[in-house]
Design a protein around this motif. Structure first.
Motif, PDB file in Angstrom:
ATOM      1  N   LEU A  37      18.511 -19.174  34.966  1.00  0.00           N
ATOM      2  CA  LEU A  37      17.697 -19.978  35.872  1.00  0.00           C
ATOM      3  C   LEU A  37      17.838 -21.464  35.591  1.00  0.00           C
ATOM      4  CD1 LEU A  37      15.738 -19.452  38.211  1.00  0.00           C
ATOM      5  CD2 LEU A  37      13.869 -19.562  36.567  1.00  0.00           C
ATOM      6  N   GLN A  38      18.238 -21.801  34.378  1.00  0.00           N
ATOM      7  CA  GLN A  38      18.342 -23.208  33.986  1.00  0.00           C
ATOM      8  C   GLN A  38      19.706 -23.805  34.323  1.00  0.00           C
ATOM      9  OE1 GLN A  38      17.523 -23.140  29.808  1.00  0.00           O
ATOM     10  NE2 GLN A  38      15.582 -22.049  30.085  1.00  0.00           N
ATOM     11  N   LEU A  39      20.657 -22.979  34.770  1.00  0.00           N
ATOM     12  CA  LEU A  39      22.010 -23.444  35.072  1.00  0.00           C
ATOM     13  C   LEU A  39      22.576 -24.262  33.908  1.00  0.00           C
ATOM     14  CD1 LEU A  39      21.764 -24.549  38.813  1.00  0.00           C
ATOM     15  CD2 LEU A  39      22.700 -22.445  37.897  1.00  0.00           C
ATOM     16  N   ASN A  40      22.363 -23.783  32.705  1.00  0.00           N
ATOM     17  CA  ASN A  40      22.806 -24.513  31.517  1.00  0.00           C
ATOM     18  C   ASN A  40      23.481 -23.514  30.590  1.00  0.00           C
ATOM     19  OD1 ASN A  40      23.200 -26.247  29.411  1.00  0.00           O
ATOM     20  ND2 ASN A  40      21.061 -26.351  28.808  1.00  0.00           N
ATOM     21  N   LEU A  41      24.765 -23.263  30.847  1.00  0.00           N
ATOM     22  CA  LEU A  41      25.436 -22.141  30.211  1.00  0.00           C
ATOM     23  C   LEU A  41      26.522 -22.551  29.231  1.00  0.00           C
ATOM     24  CD1 LEU A  41      25.809 -19.881  33.372  1.00  0.00           C
ATOM     25  CD2 LEU A  41      23.890 -20.080  31.821  1.00  0.00           C
ATOM     26  N   TYR A  42      26.432 -23.744  28.690  1.00  0.00           N
ATOM     27  CA  TYR A  42      27.500 -24.224  27.807  1.00  0.00           C
ATOM     28  C   TYR A  42      27.683 -23.313  26.594  1.00  0.00           C
ATOM     29  CZ  TYR A  42      26.113 -28.352  30.461  1.00  0.00           C
ATOM     30  OH  TYR A  42      25.772 -29.208  31.463  1.00  0.00           O
ATOM     31  N   ASP A  43      26.594 -22.845  26.017  1.00  0.00           N
ATOM     32  CA  ASP A  43      26.662 -22.147  24.735  1.00  0.00           C
ATOM     33  C   ASP A  43      26.425 -20.645  24.851  1.00  0.00           C
ATOM     34  OD1 ASP A  43      27.034 -24.627  23.478  1.00  0.00           O
ATOM     35  OD2 ASP A  43      24.872 -24.961  23.456  1.00  0.00           O
ATOM     36  N   PHE A  44      26.502 -20.088  26.069  1.00  0.00           N
ATOM     37  CA  PHE A  44      26.181 -18.689  26.237  1.00  0.00           C
ATOM     38  C   PHE A  44      27.435 -17.865  26.538  1.00  0.00           C
ATOM     39  CE2 PHE A  44      22.182 -20.834  27.117  1.00  0.00           C
ATOM     40  CZ  PHE A  44      21.326 -20.119  26.293  1.00  0.00           C
ATOM     41  N   ASN A  45      27.300 -16.542  26.348  1.00  0.00           N
ATOM     42  CA  ASN A  45      28.443 -15.647  26.486  1.00  0.00           C
ATOM     43  C   ASN A  45      28.761 -15.347  27.952  1.00  0.00           C
ATOM     44  OD1 ASN A  45      28.689 -15.426  23.679  1.00  0.00           O
ATOM     45  ND2 ASN A  45      27.090 -13.851  23.616  1.00  0.00           N
ATOM     46  N   TRP A  46      29.823 -14.544  28.118  1.00  0.00           N
ATOM     47  CA  TRP A  46      30.312 -14.262  29.465  1.00  0.00           C
ATOM     48  C   TRP A  46      29.287 -13.545  30.318  1.00  0.00           C
ATOM     49  CZ3 TRP A  46      30.551  -9.535  31.760  1.00  0.00           C
ATOM     50  CH2 TRP A  46      30.406  -8.416  30.931  1.00  0.00           C
ATOM     51  N   ASP A  47      28.407 -12.718  29.715  1.00  0.00           N
ATOM     52  CA  ASP A  47      27.457 -11.961  30.523  1.00  0.00           C
ATOM     53  C   ASP A  47      26.473 -12.871  31.239  1.00  0.00           C
ATOM     54  OD1 ASP A  47      26.678 -12.493  27.903  1.00  0.00           O
ATOM     55  OD2 ASP A  47      25.098 -10.979  27.958  1.00  0.00           O
ATOM     56  N   ARG A  49      27.056 -16.023  32.118  1.00  0.00           N
ATOM     57  CA  ARG A  49      27.823 -16.725  33.146  1.00  0.00           C
ATOM     58  C   ARG A  49      28.119 -15.794  34.321  1.00  0.00           C
ATOM     59  NH1 ARG A  49      31.788 -19.286  28.542  1.00  0.00           N
ATOM     60  NH2 ARG A  49      30.314 -20.834  27.774  1.00  0.00           N
ATOM     61  N   PHE A  50      28.431 -14.550  34.010  1.00  0.00           N
ATOM     62  CA  PHE A  50      28.689 -13.569  35.057  1.00  0.00           C
ATOM     63  C   PHE A  50      27.438 -13.353  35.898  1.00  0.00           C
ATOM     64  CE2 PHE A  50      28.409  -9.027  36.229  1.00  0.00           C
ATOM     65  CZ  PHE A  50      29.426  -8.985  37.169  1.00  0.00           C
ATOM     66  N   LEU A  51      26.278 -13.249  35.249  1.00  0.00           N
ATOM     67  CA  LEU A  51      25.038 -13.030  35.975  1.00  0.00           C
ATOM     68  C   LEU A  51      24.697 -14.212  36.878  1.00  0.00           C
ATOM     69  CD1 LEU A  51      22.868 -11.267  33.279  1.00  0.00           C
ATOM     70  CD2 LEU A  51      23.642 -10.328  35.442  1.00  0.00           C
ATOM     71  N   MET A 235      28.451 -22.266  39.272  1.00  0.00           N
ATOM     72  CA  MET A 235      29.194 -22.350  38.019  1.00  0.00           C
ATOM     73  C   MET A 235      29.714 -23.760  37.773  1.00  0.00           C
ATOM     74  SD  MET A 235      29.081 -19.504  36.391  1.00  0.00           S
ATOM     75  CE  MET A 235      30.418 -19.722  35.227  1.00  0.00           C
ATOM     76  N   THR A 236      30.251 -24.406  38.814  1.00  0.00           N
ATOM     77  CA  THR A 236      30.777 -25.760  38.626  1.00  0.00           C
ATOM     78  C   THR A 236      29.663 -26.745  38.337  1.00  0.00           C
ATOM     79  OG1 THR A 236      30.724 -26.098  41.028  1.00  0.00           O
ATOM     80  CG2 THR A 236      32.802 -25.367  40.058  1.00  0.00           C
ATOM     81  N   THR A 237      28.479 -26.503  38.905  1.00  0.00           N
ATOM     82  CA  THR A 237      27.340 -27.373  38.609  1.00  0.00           C
ATOM     83  C   THR A 237      26.833 -27.136  37.200  1.00  0.00           C
ATOM     84  OG1 THR A 237      26.709 -27.352  40.939  1.00  0.00           O
ATOM     85  CG2 THR A 237      25.049 -28.084  39.384  1.00  0.00           C
ATOM     86  N   ALA A 238      26.939 -25.898  36.731  1.00  0.00           N
ATOM     87  CA  ALA A 238      26.504 -25.599  35.364  1.00  0.00           C
ATOM     88  C   ALA A 238      27.366 -26.316  34.335  1.00  0.00           C
ATOM     89  CB  ALA A 238      26.550 -24.096  35.121  1.00  0.00           C
ATOM     90  N   TYR A 239      28.643 -26.525  34.663  1.00  0.00           N
ATOM     91  CA  TYR A 239      29.541 -27.252  33.765  1.00  0.00           C
ATOM     92  C   TYR A 239      29.650 -28.705  34.245  1.00  0.00           C
ATOM     93  CZ  TYR A 239      30.850 -22.725  31.874  1.00  0.00           C
ATOM     94  OH  TYR A 239      30.823 -21.494  31.286  1.00  0.00           O
ATOM     95  N   PRO A 313      27.090  -6.737  25.746  1.00  0.00           N
ATOM     96  CA  PRO A 313      26.913  -7.054  27.164  1.00  0.00           C
ATOM     97  C   PRO A 313      26.805  -5.836  28.073  1.00  0.00           C
ATOM     98  CG  PRO A 313      28.522  -8.517  26.191  1.00  0.00           C
ATOM     99  CD  PRO A 313      28.172  -7.529  25.124  1.00  0.00           C
ATOM    100  N   ILE A 314      27.661  -4.825  27.897  1.00  0.00           N
ATOM    101  CA  ILE A 314      27.620  -3.659  28.778  1.00  0.00           C
ATOM    102  C   ILE A 314      26.299  -2.914  28.616  1.00  0.00           C
ATOM    103  CG2 ILE A 314      28.673  -1.441  29.304  1.00  0.00           C
ATOM    104  CD1 ILE A 314      30.277  -3.861  30.216  1.00  0.00           C
ATOM    105  N   VAL A 315      25.840  -2.758  27.378  1.00  0.00           N
ATOM    106  CA  VAL A 315      24.563  -2.085  27.119  1.00  0.00           C
ATOM    107  C   VAL A 315      23.416  -2.902  27.701  1.00  0.00           C
ATOM    108  CG1 VAL A 315      23.001  -1.232  25.334  1.00  0.00           C
ATOM    109  CG2 VAL A 315      25.484  -1.005  25.041  1.00  0.00           C
ATOM    110  N   GLN A 316      23.509  -4.228  27.543  1.00  0.00           N
ATOM    111  CA  GLN A 316      22.467  -5.106  28.061  1.00  0.00           C
ATOM    112  C   GLN A 316      22.362  -5.002  29.583  1.00  0.00           C
ATOM    113  OE1 GLN A 316      20.873  -6.982  25.654  1.00  0.00           O
ATOM    114  NE2 GLN A 316      19.362  -7.824  27.057  1.00  0.00           N
ATOM    115  N   LEU A 317      23.500  -4.953  30.255  1.00  0.00           N
ATOM    116  CA  LEU A 317      23.495  -4.831  31.707  1.00  0.00           C
ATOM    117  C   LEU A 317      22.972  -3.463  32.141  1.00  0.00           C
ATOM    118  CD1 LEU A 317      26.888  -6.565  32.599  1.00  0.00           C
ATOM    119  CD2 LEU A 317      24.588  -7.476  32.888  1.00  0.00           C
ATOM    120  N   ALA A 318      23.323  -2.414  31.372  1.00  0.00           N
ATOM    121  CA  ALA A 318      22.804  -1.083  31.676  1.00  0.00           C
ATOM    122  C   ALA A 318      21.281  -1.046  31.518  1.00  0.00           C
ATOM    123  CB  ALA A 318      23.465  -0.047  30.769  1.00  0.00           C
TER     124      ALA A 318
END
Length: 359
Positions: A37-47, A49-51, A235-239, A313-318
């Motif tokens: 929700l914060q659109l601030n994904l510099y330090d977070f994993n692919w999951d 960013r994917f979400l 995504m481009t705004t997040a970066y 990530p897969i378990v988290q999404l499940a």
């Protein structure tokens, strides 16, 4: 102004899909992945960013709900108003009851989050003291529906189109793009509900059934394309360090965002291109508002916060998907209890209320 019993079940299935993706959105941004929700994904994993990328496909639920209302039309009746009132009052009362059970089960000291006076006021005056933005806006739409319906009835196609163009300038360009608070800066407003209601009525009146059906997969492709465009912009705004791709005046999580509106309309038309009837689907769809009320007004998100970023990530999404489906099933059961408890009231209403008052 079709009665719900006469509707095709595709609209009711759309309501079920909408409440499920609303649950997914809420669980994601309020508990499991709040960074999205914060659109601030510099330090977070692919999951995470994917979400963020796929959230356009999850952020259309509210808009589709109101498009359905515009498609069929809201015909205010005392019975409909009382039904909204009883739903809101029931779930407002359920909130303090939840705290009582929680204290008993955990053997804790019982402390209500508000006074007995507040509980009585919130239960008896839910529309003015419920503090749920969707319900506040929806009751406003319900009360203004007679005026909107009269306008829709007397507008021709060209006039209706002009009205939508003017409202698009107000809601999208001035409201979302330039963030004018007094107009509609986020879509969490009656102004946006009126706008969507008029879009839904236009689609119903002037887009033929044959056109909708024959372009079914074009609507779906448009849904994917507009959703992906939203994801790319987000995504481009997040970066923001990539200045070349930064999108100015971009407000991702607004219901009057142009790409969100186009995604919602495309998915709505895709779903309306199917035609079938199912008593089970209609039965489940009747409790979708109760599912929302239980989620947003009673249970909230605290039970999921301890699980944020705790698994692969897969378990988290499940976990994310599974929790939403499980919550939906439980909430349907709770709403069936509400329906059962309200039956004596409706029996008395039908017995003693004269027919002209019902109309």
């Amino acid at each position: 102004m079709t009665n719900r019993q006469d509707r095709d079940s595709n609209a009711e299935l759309l309501r079920i899909i909408c409440i499920l993706i609303i649950l997914l959105h809420h669980f994601c941004v309020h508990a499991l992945y709040p960074e999205v929700l914060q659109l601030n994904l510099y330090d977070f994993n692919w999951d995470s960013r994917f979400l963020l990328f796929i959230h356009a496909f999850l952020y259309i639920g509210v808009n589709c709900f109101i498009l359905i209302s515009g498609w069929y039309g809201i015909k205010p009746k005392w019975r409909s108003f009382l039904n909204l009132y009883l739903i809101y009052a029931f779930y407002n009362l359920l909130h303090p009851i939840k705290h009582i059970f929680k204290a008993l089960l955990l053997d804790n000291e019982f402390v209500l989050p508000y006074s007995v006076h507040d509980i009585i006021v919130r239960t008896l005056l839910p529309f003015s003291h419920g503090h749920l933005w969707f319900m506040d806006c929806y009751i406003g739409l319900f009360l203004t529906a007679p005026l909107l319906n009269a306008a829709i009835e007397h507008l021709n196609k060209q006039q209706h189109r002009y009205v939508l163009i003017l409202l698009t300038i107000a809601n999208v360009y001035l409201g979302d793009f330039w963030t004018m608070e007094l107009i509609n800066s986020s879509g969490f407003s009656l102004a946006n509900f009126v706008y969507l209601y008029l879009i839904g009525s236009y689609l119903h009146k002037y887009i033929s059934k044959e056109t909708i059906d024959s372009n079914r997969w074009r609507w779906f492709i448009a849904y994917i394309v507009f959703g992906c465009l939203w994801g790319v912009c987000s995504m481009t705004t997040a970066y923001k360090d990539i200045a070349l791709f930064h999108v100015p005046h971009w407000h991702a999580f607004t219901y009057n965002n142009l790409l969100i509106l186009l995604t919602a309309v495309s998915f709505f038309l895709f779903m309306m291109s199917w035609h079938f009837k199912s008593r089970f689907v209609n039965y489940m769809a009747a409790s979708t508002l109760g599912v929302y009320m239980l989620n947003e007004g009673v249970v909230k998100y605290g039970f999921l916060i301890p699980f944020a970023h705790q698994y692969q990530p897969i378990v988290q999404l499940a976990l994310w998907f599974g929790t939403a489906i499980a919550f939906f099933i439980v909430a349907i059961g709770v709403d069936q209890v509400r329906i059962l408890l309200s039956k004596p009231f409706w029996c008395l209403y039908d017995k003693y209320t004269k027919s002209h008052w019902q109309k």
